[in-house]
Scaffold this motif. Structure first.
Motif, PDB file in Angstrom:
ATOM      1  N   UNK A  66       0.150  -1.159   0.270  1.00  0.00           N
ATOM      2  CA  UNK A  66      -0.475   0.429  -0.133  1.00  0.00           C
ATOM      3  C   UNK A  66       0.514   1.038   0.116  1.00  0.00           C
ATOM      4  N   UNK A  67       0.393   2.255  -0.961  1.00  0.00           N
ATOM      5  CA  UNK A  67       1.181   3.636  -0.876  1.00  0.00           C
ATOM      6  C   UNK A  67       0.578   4.635  -1.594  1.00  0.00           C
ATOM      7  N   UNK A  68       0.864   5.781  -1.524  1.00  0.00           N
ATOM      8  CA  UNK A  68      -0.182   6.863  -1.318  1.00  0.00           C
ATOM      9  C   UNK A  68       0.712   7.653  -2.535  1.00  0.00           C
TER      10      UNK A  68
ATOM     11  N   UNK B  80      -0.868 -11.998  -9.775  1.00  0.00           N
ATOM     12  CA  UNK B  80      -0.896 -10.272  -9.135  1.00  0.00           C
ATOM     13  C   UNK B  80      -1.817  -9.088 -10.075  1.00  0.00           C
ATOM     14  N   UNK B  81      -2.035  -8.026  -9.140  1.00  0.00           N
ATOM     15  CA  UNK B  81      -3.073  -6.920  -9.527  1.00  0.00           C
ATOM     16  C   UNK B  81      -2.921  -5.562  -8.998  1.00  0.00           C
ATOM     17  N   UNK B  82      -3.143  -4.486  -9.478  1.00  0.00           N
ATOM     18  CA  UNK B  82      -2.690  -3.237  -8.826  1.00  0.00           C
ATOM     19  C   UNK B  82      -4.385  -2.604  -9.216  1.00  0.00           C
ATOM     20  N   UNK B  83      -4.604  -2.025  -8.166  1.00  0.00           N
ATOM     21  CA  UNK B  83      -5.542  -1.254  -7.755  1.00  0.00           C
ATOM     22  C   UNK B  83      -5.635   0.552  -7.340  1.00  0.00           C
ATOM     23  N   UNK B  84      -6.397   1.516  -7.916  1.00  0.00           N
ATOM     24  CA  UNK B  84      -6.482   2.727  -7.191  1.00  0.00           C
ATOM     25  C   UNK B  84      -7.825   3.272  -6.920  1.00  0.00           C
ATOM     26  N   UNK B  85      -7.863   3.483  -5.987  1.00  0.00           N
ATOM     27  CA  UNK B  85      -8.521   4.596  -5.456  1.00  0.00           C
ATOM     28  C   UNK B  85      -8.675   5.832  -4.131  1.00  0.00           C
ATOM     29  N   UNK B  86      -9.547   6.953  -4.211  1.00  0.00           N
ATOM     30  CA  UNK B  86      -9.911   7.136  -3.224  1.00  0.00           C
ATOM     31  C   UNK B  86      -9.418   6.903  -2.362  1.00  0.00           C
ATOM     32  N   UNK B  87      -9.474   6.126  -2.001  1.00  0.00           N
ATOM     33  CA  UNK B  87      -9.755   5.561  -0.440  1.00  0.00           C
ATOM     34  C   UNK B  87      -8.928   4.019  -0.502  1.00  0.00           C
ATOM     35  N   UNK B  88      -8.138   2.954   0.600  1.00  0.00           N
ATOM     36  CA  UNK B  88      -7.653   2.241   1.369  1.00  0.00           C
ATOM     37  C   UNK B  88      -9.528   0.780   0.678  1.00  0.00           C
TER      38      UNK B  88
ATOM     39  N   UNK C 248     -10.868  -2.515  -6.037  1.00  0.00           N
ATOM     40  CA  UNK C 248     -10.889  -2.585  -6.850  1.00  0.00           C
ATOM     41  C   UNK C 248      -9.362  -3.662  -7.543  1.00  0.00           C
ATOM     42  N   UNK C 249      -8.578  -3.434  -6.623  1.00  0.00           N
ATOM     43  CA  UNK C 249      -7.076  -4.968  -7.287  1.00  0.00           C
ATOM     44  C   UNK C 249      -7.957  -6.544  -6.926  1.00  0.00           C
ATOM     45  N   UNK C 250      -9.199  -6.712  -5.725  1.00  0.00           N
ATOM     46  CA  UNK C 250      -9.550  -7.946  -5.856  1.00  0.00           C
ATOM     47  C   UNK C 250     -10.300  -7.891  -7.205  1.00  0.00           C
TER      48      UNK C 250
ATOM     49  N   UNK D 299      -5.940   8.864  -4.796  1.00  0.00           N
ATOM     50  CA  UNK D 299      -3.708   8.456  -4.911  1.00  0.00           C
ATOM     51  C   UNK D 299      -3.758   7.462  -3.755  1.00  0.00           C
ATOM     52  N   UNK D 300      -4.414   6.775  -3.563  1.00  0.00           N
ATOM     53  CA  UNK D 300      -3.302   5.660  -2.623  1.00  0.00           C
ATOM     54  C   UNK D 300      -3.513   4.849  -3.856  1.00  0.00           C
ATOM     55  N   UNK D 301      -2.407   3.393  -3.573  1.00  0.00           N
ATOM     56  CA  UNK D 301      -2.019   2.787  -4.715  1.00  0.00           C
ATOM     57  C   UNK D 301      -1.925   1.123  -3.715  1.00  0.00           C
ATOM     58  N   UNK D 302      -2.756   0.040  -4.149  1.00  0.00           N
ATOM     59  CA  UNK D 302      -3.273  -1.007  -4.140  1.00  0.00           C
ATOM     60  C   UNK D 302      -1.881  -2.339  -4.866  1.00  0.00           C
TER      61      UNK D 302
END
Length: 98
Positions: free
Chosen positions: A48-50, A73-81, A87-89, A58-61
């Protein structure tokens, strides 16, 4: 932070902040949601990283799921964790079907 949930080894890494109890619960909830679609998960690495200065998205998962064969492997973004985890799930679950 390393721990286990339902015999799945979890490695949760946060960059630039410390994980909260609420965040850990959100990660576990999303993992349990994913487990309904695939029961052979042995490990989950969550990063997890902003990113950037845009507070609305700005939340990167990043998830890596250890399963027999090739890891997923998956990557997701969103306004909250929670939104980034969802998104990644969702992207991971689409890989189960393919």
């Amino acid at each position: 932070m390393q721990y286990s949930v339902d015999s799945i080894k979890i490695d949760l890494q946060t960059v630039g902040f410390n994980e909260t109890t609420e965040l850990v619960e959100q990660v576990e909830d999303e993992l349990r949601r994913i487990m309904r679609f695939r029961s052979d998960i042995v490990a989950a690495d969550i990063y997890l990283r902003e990113e950037g200065r845009n507070p609305t998205d700005n939340k990167l998962v990043r998830w890596r799921l250890g399963v027999p064969g090739n890891d997923l492997f998956a990557e997701g973004h969103g306004p909250s964790w929670a939104a980034g985890l969802r998104d990644a799930g969702d992207k991971l679950r689409r890989q189960f079907i393919d």
